[in-house]
Design a protein around this motif. Sequence first.
Motif, PDB file in Angstrom:
ATOM      1  N   LEU A 252      -6.274  -1.055 -14.076  1.00 38.63           N
ATOM      2  CA  LEU A 252      -7.380  -0.602 -13.239  1.00 38.63           C
ATOM      3  C   LEU A 252      -7.042   0.670 -12.482  1.00 38.63           C
ATOM      4  CD1 LEU A 252      -8.464  -4.076 -11.785  1.00 38.63           C
ATOM      5  CD2 LEU A 252      -9.559  -2.801 -13.630  1.00 38.63           C
ATOM      6  N   GLU A 253      -5.809   0.767 -11.985  1.00 42.11           N
ATOM      7  CA  GLU A 253      -5.425   1.942 -11.199  1.00 42.11           C
ATOM      8  C   GLU A 253      -3.907   2.088 -11.217  1.00 42.11           C
ATOM      9  OE1 GLU A 253      -6.202   3.879  -6.733  1.00 42.11           O
ATOM     10  OE2 GLU A 253      -7.000   1.903  -7.251  1.00 42.11           O
ATOM     11  N   VAL A 254      -3.450   3.315 -11.326  1.00 42.21           N
ATOM     12  CA  VAL A 254      -2.017   3.610 -11.325  1.00 42.21           C
ATOM     13  C   VAL A 254      -1.635   4.180  -9.968  1.00 42.21           C
ATOM     14  CG1 VAL A 254      -0.168   4.930 -12.403  1.00 42.21           C
ATOM     15  CG2 VAL A 254      -2.046   4.052 -13.795  1.00 42.21           C
ATOM     16  N   ALA A 255      -0.561   3.659  -9.403  1.00 40.39           N
ATOM     17  CA  ALA A 255      -0.084   4.132  -8.098  1.00 40.39           C
ATOM     18  C   ALA A 255       0.748   5.392  -8.267  1.00 40.39           C
ATOM     19  CB  ALA A 255       0.751   3.044  -7.428  1.00 40.39           C
ATOM     20  N   GLY A 256       0.683   6.260  -7.275  1.00 41.91           N
ATOM     21  CA  GLY A 256       1.509   7.452  -7.281  1.00 41.91           C
ATOM     22  C   GLY A 256       2.977   7.093  -7.112  1.00 41.91           C
ATOM     23  N   SER A 257       3.836   8.020  -7.466  1.00 37.33           N
ATOM     24  CA  SER A 257       5.277   7.743  -7.416  1.00 37.33           C
ATOM     25  C   SER A 257       5.766   7.471  -5.999  1.00 37.33           C
ATOM     26  CB  SER A 257       6.048   8.929  -8.010  1.00 37.33           C
ATOM     27  OG  SER A 257       5.739  10.125  -7.308  1.00 37.33           O
ATOM     28  N   SER A 258       5.071   7.976  -4.999  1.00 38.60           N
ATOM     29  CA  SER A 258       5.503   7.787  -3.611  1.00 38.60           C
ATOM     30  C   SER A 258       4.867   6.571  -2.950  1.00 38.60           C
ATOM     31  CB  SER A 258       5.170   9.039  -2.784  1.00 38.60           C
ATOM     32  OG  SER A 258       3.770   9.264  -2.766  1.00 38.60           O
ATOM     33  N   ALA A 259       4.004   5.847  -3.668  1.00 41.55           N
ATOM     34  CA  ALA A 259       3.301   4.699  -3.091  1.00 41.55           C
ATOM     35  C   ALA A 259       4.281   3.578  -2.748  1.00 41.55           C
ATOM     36  CB  ALA A 259       2.239   4.190  -4.054  1.00 41.55           C
ATOM     37  N   SER A 260       4.093   2.975  -1.590  1.00 44.98           N
ATOM     38  CA  SER A 260       4.918   1.845  -1.180  1.00 44.98           C
ATOM     39  C   SER A 260       4.312   0.547  -1.694  1.00 44.98           C
ATOM     40  CB  SER A 260       4.999   1.792   0.345  1.00 44.98           C
ATOM     41  OG  SER A 260       3.719   1.494   0.891  1.00 44.98           O
ATOM     42  N   GLU A 261       5.031  -0.545  -1.534  1.00 47.64           N
ATOM     43  CA  GLU A 261       4.498  -1.843  -1.946  1.00 47.64           C
ATOM     44  C   GLU A 261       3.224  -2.165  -1.173  1.00 47.64           C
ATOM     45  OE1 GLU A 261       5.839  -6.546  -2.316  1.00 47.64           O
ATOM     46  OE2 GLU A 261       7.295  -5.019  -1.733  1.00 47.64           O
ATOM     47  N   LYS A 262       3.196  -1.806   0.121  1.00 46.19           N
ATOM     48  CA  LYS A 262       1.990  -2.050   0.919  1.00 46.19           C
ATOM     49  C   LYS A 262       0.812  -1.235   0.396  1.00 46.19           C
ATOM     50  CE  LYS A 262       4.175  -3.380   5.291  1.00 46.19           C
ATOM     51  NZ  LYS A 262       4.314  -3.053   6.748  1.00 46.19           N
ATOM     52  N   ASP A 263       1.073  -0.011  -0.015  1.00 40.19           N
ATOM     53  CA  ASP A 263       0.003   0.812  -0.582  1.00 40.19           C
ATOM     54  C   ASP A 263      -0.595   0.148  -1.819  1.00 40.19           C
ATOM     55  OD1 ASP A 263       0.377   2.823   1.323  1.00 40.19           O
ATOM     56  OD2 ASP A 263       1.859   3.875   0.079  1.00 40.19           O
ATOM     57  N   ILE A 264       0.268  -0.388  -2.671  1.00 38.70           N
ATOM     58  CA  ILE A 264      -0.208  -1.019  -3.910  1.00 38.70           C
ATOM     59  C   ILE A 264      -0.970  -2.303  -3.600  1.00 38.70           C
ATOM     60  CG2 ILE A 264       0.532  -2.079  -6.081  1.00 38.70           C
ATOM     61  CD1 ILE A 264       2.847  -0.084  -6.130  1.00 38.70           C
ATOM     62  N   LEU A 265      -0.528  -3.046  -2.609  1.00 38.94           N
ATOM     63  CA  LEU A 265      -1.244  -4.268  -2.227  1.00 38.94           C
ATOM     64  C   LEU A 265      -2.625  -3.945  -1.676  1.00 38.94           C
ATOM     65  CD1 LEU A 265       1.633  -6.383  -0.620  1.00 38.94           C
ATOM     66  CD2 LEU A 265       0.519  -6.720  -2.843  1.00 38.94           C
ATOM     67  N   ARG A 266      -2.755  -2.813  -0.956  1.00 37.28           N
ATOM     68  CA  ARG A 266      -4.076  -2.398  -0.468  1.00 37.28           C
ATOM     69  C   ARG A 266      -4.982  -2.025  -1.647  1.00 37.28           C
ATOM     70  NH1 ARG A 266      -1.212  -0.212   4.131  1.00 37.28           N
ATOM     71  NH2 ARG A 266      -0.809   1.737   3.011  1.00 37.28           N
ATOM     72  N   MET A 267      -4.407  -1.338  -2.644  1.00 35.71           N
ATOM     73  CA  MET A 267      -5.170  -1.017  -3.850  1.00 35.71           C
ATOM     74  C   MET A 267      -5.648  -2.304  -4.528  1.00 35.71           C
ATOM     75  SD  MET A 267      -2.599   1.936  -5.295  1.00 35.71           S
ATOM     76  CE  MET A 267      -3.147   1.682  -6.976  1.00 35.71           C
ATOM     77  N   GLU A 268      -4.755  -3.272  -4.617  1.00 38.18           N
ATOM     78  CA  GLU A 268      -5.089  -4.550  -5.262  1.00 38.18           C
ATOM     79  C   GLU A 268      -6.218  -5.244  -4.513  1.00 38.18           C
ATOM     80  OE1 GLU A 268      -2.845  -8.711  -6.567  1.00 38.18           O
ATOM     81  OE2 GLU A 268      -2.033  -7.475  -4.953  1.00 38.18           O
ATOM     82  N   ALA A 269      -6.150  -5.260  -3.180  1.00 35.20           N
ATOM     83  CA  ALA A 269      -7.192  -5.916  -2.378  1.00 35.20           C
ATOM     84  C   ALA A 269      -8.544  -5.245  -2.578  1.00 35.20           C
ATOM     85  CB  ALA A 269      -6.800  -5.879  -0.898  1.00 35.20           C
ATOM     86  N   SER A 270      -8.531  -3.932  -2.696  1.00 39.00           N
ATOM     87  CA  SER A 270      -9.777  -3.202  -2.922  1.00 39.00           C
ATOM     88  C   SER A 270     -10.414  -3.592  -4.252  1.00 39.00           C
ATOM     89  CB  SER A 270      -9.509  -1.693  -2.881  1.00 39.00           C
ATOM     90  OG  SER A 270     -10.680  -0.966  -3.182  1.00 39.00           O
ATOM     91  N   TRP A 271      -9.603  -3.718  -5.311  1.00 36.43           N
ATOM     92  CA  TRP A 271     -10.132  -4.099  -6.615  1.00 36.43           C
ATOM     93  C   TRP A 271     -10.606  -5.554  -6.629  1.00 36.43           C
ATOM     94  CZ3 TRP A 271     -11.849  -1.259 -10.390  1.00 36.43           C
ATOM     95  CH2 TRP A 271     -11.400   0.066 -10.503  1.00 36.43           C
ATOM     96  N   LYS A 272      -9.941  -6.413  -5.887  1.00 38.31           N
ATOM     97  CA  LYS A 272     -10.404  -7.804  -5.790  1.00 38.31           C
ATOM     98  C   LYS A 272     -11.807  -7.845  -5.189  1.00 38.31           C
ATOM     99  CE  LYS A 272      -5.851  -9.966  -5.268  1.00 38.31           C
ATOM    100  NZ  LYS A 272      -4.926 -10.662  -4.322  1.00 38.31           N
ATOM    101  N   GLN A 273     -12.016  -6.984  -4.199  1.00 36.31           N
ATOM    102  CA  GLN A 273     -13.332  -6.927  -3.571  1.00 36.31           C
ATOM    103  C   GLN A 273     -14.376  -6.347  -4.526  1.00 36.31           C
ATOM    104  OE1 GLN A 273     -13.358  -4.699   0.088  1.00 36.31           O
ATOM    105  NE2 GLN A 273     -15.457  -5.263   0.605  1.00 36.31           N
ATOM    106  N   LYS A 274     -14.028  -5.283  -5.243  1.00 28.95           N
ATOM    107  CA  LYS A 274     -14.965  -4.642  -6.163  1.00 28.95           C
ATOM    108  C   LYS A 274     -15.385  -5.584  -7.289  1.00 28.95           C
ATOM    109  CE  LYS A 274     -13.038   0.019  -5.552  1.00 28.95           C
ATOM    110  NZ  LYS A 274     -12.280   1.116  -6.225  1.00 28.95           N
ATOM    111  N   LEU A 275     -14.429  -6.369  -7.779  1.00 28.36           N
ATOM    112  CA  LEU A 275     -14.685  -7.239  -8.931  1.00 28.36           C
ATOM    113  C   LEU A 275     -14.987  -8.679  -8.528  1.00 28.36           C
ATOM    114  CD1 LEU A 275     -11.962  -5.880 -11.389  1.00 28.36           C
ATOM    115  CD2 LEU A 275     -14.382  -5.296 -11.290  1.00 28.36           C
ATOM    116  N   HIS A 276     -15.069  -8.936  -7.213  1.00 33.66           N
ATOM    117  CA  HIS A 276     -15.383 -10.274  -6.704  1.00 33.66           C
ATOM    118  C   HIS A 276     -14.463 -11.334  -7.301  1.00 33.66           C
ATOM    119  CE1 HIS A 276     -19.079  -8.645  -4.943  1.00 33.66           C
ATOM    120  NE2 HIS A 276     -19.282  -8.024  -6.101  1.00 33.66           N
ATOM    121  N   SER A 277     -13.202 -10.952  -7.460  1.00 37.07           N
ATOM    122  CA  SER A 277     -12.285 -11.857  -8.161  1.00 37.07           C
ATOM    123  C   SER A 277     -11.861 -13.055  -7.324  1.00 37.07           C
ATOM    124  CB  SER A 277     -11.044 -11.088  -8.634  1.00 37.07           C
ATOM    125  OG  SER A 277     -10.300 -10.614  -7.535  1.00 37.07           O
ATOM    126  N   ARG A 278     -12.175 -13.039  -6.020  1.00 40.47           N
ATOM    127  CA  ARG A 278     -11.879 -14.217  -5.188  1.00 40.47           C
ATOM    128  C   ARG A 278     -12.998 -15.241  -5.259  1.00 40.47           C
ATOM    129  NH1 ARG A 278     -10.411  -9.934  -1.590  1.00 40.47           N
ATOM    130  NH2 ARG A 278      -8.159  -9.799  -1.196  1.00 40.47           N
TER     131      ARG A 278
END
Length: 285
Positions: A252-278
Motif C-alpha cells: 500500500l505504501e513504502v516508507a522513506g529510508s529515514s522513517a522511524s518505526e513510529k512513522d510506519i505505525l502511523r502510516m499503518e493506522a491511516s490505511w486501517k482507517q481508509k480501508l475500514h480494516s478494523r
Amino acid sequence: MALQFNMLLLDEGIAPSDVRLLRHQTGKVPGRTPYTLWRDDVAAFQQYQSTQDPAPRQRSRFRARYWASFVAPPDGSTMFVGLYEVKLVGSVTAGQIDPLTLREVGADKGLTAYDQYDCRPMVELSDYIGRLFIHWGDSSSAARAWTQRADQQDKEIVELRRTFREEEFPGFTQIIRPIDEIEAMPSAWKQILSASRGVYLLACPKTREHYVGSASGEGGFLARWREYLATNHGGNAGLRDRERTAWQVSILEVAGSSASEKDILRMEASWKQKLHSRTIGLNRN
C-alpha cells in the motif's frame, strides 16, 4: 516464413523423430516450479527431470534418443533450457529425494519405483538456453500434453533474446502475489523487498477478507511476509485462530529510508482507517 524449432535440430544433424519435447510446468508445489528450480540450481533441475513415471503408457512417451527440455516462466511462455541425450538405466534408488517436492521420488503418486534416466546435457543448441522461446499451443489439451514428439509437433520460435533475463521489478504498487509464491520471485525482487519497509495488504479472494499490516523491522517486507508463509498468521490476533488461507499480498505504501518505526505505525493506522480494516477487516487494533 516463421522459424521452427525443428530447423535448429536439423541444422545440428538431429532427426526430429529422435526428439521428445518436454515442457516442465507442474504447479503442485506452492512457490516452487520447474522454472525456479532450473533458475536457481540447474543440477537439481536435471536430477528432477531424470526421474519419470514408470507406467508403460508414460514410459513410451519418453522413449527417444534425445529430450529437448523447456520450462514455463511465470508469464506462461515456453523457454528452452537444454537438449539432452537420454537413456533409461533402471529404477530410482530407494529413498531418493525429488528436488522439486523435497519428498521421496514418487511419493505424490504412491509409487516406490520410478524410472531413472541418464540425461546428458549436449553442446548442440546450448547457446539458446534461457534465450529461445517457442509457441507450445493455444488449446487446453496442448497445455496438458507436456510431452510431445518433435516430428509431429514442429514448434514455432516466437522469441530469441540476447541473454537470459528475469522479469523486471514492476514497482512496489504493482506487486500482487500469492503468499505461497514469494520465494519464487526473482532474486532481484527479493533483494529490493528485503531493503524496503512500509504498509502492506493481505487479501483472501476466497473469503473476501483483508488485513492491513506493516513491515518495520530488519528484512523489510520480505521478512514479514515469510512469517505469514511459515505461520499463516504472523503473530496477529485476528488471524491466529483461522484455517490456512490463500493470502494475496500487495504493498500500500513504502516508507522513506529515514522513517522511524513510529512513522510506519502511523502510516499503518491511516490505511486501517481508509480501508475500514478494523470494522470490515481482520485487524484487531
